[in-house]
Motif scaffolding. Structure first.
Motif: not given
Length: 99
Positions: A5-14, A23-25
């Motif tokens: 999901e695009a959040t402006g920085e290509d971060r993944i959010v629920c 990552p790693g969590e």
């Protein structure tokens, strides 16, 4: 990840609670949903065969004039990709239709 999901920085959010994937969590879950009509044709009647097909096509074209191609496509096929944190996934997988 191309499907993130695009959040402006290509971060993944629920998609349910907005938790950020780190990552790693604990794992995040990718849920892919496809929706389409049942692939069976309605019964064909004598009345159906006697219709004016040119008029029927004009009627369908008129009905869809104000619709975008996306709106028309959504009536026949839709694919969604959602991301869920472990907590939201645990709730969702037990009852996917609950809000």
């Amino acid at each position: 990840m191309a499907e993130a999901e695009a959040t402006g920085e290509d971060r993944i959010v629920c998609h349910r609670c907005g938790a950020l994937y780190v990552p790693g969590e604990p794992l995040f879950y990718v849920v892919k949903i496809e929706a389409y009509p049942l692939p069976e044709l309605p019964p064909l009647t004598l009345e159906d065969l006697q219709r004016d097909f040119e008029e029927e096509m004009r009627r369908i074209v008129e009905e869809t004039k104000g619709m975008s191609s996306r709106e028309m496509m959504d009536q026949v096929y839709r694919r969604l990709v959602i991301y869920l944190c472990p907590r939201c996934y645990g709730r969702w997988i037990e009852n996917p239709t609950a809000d």
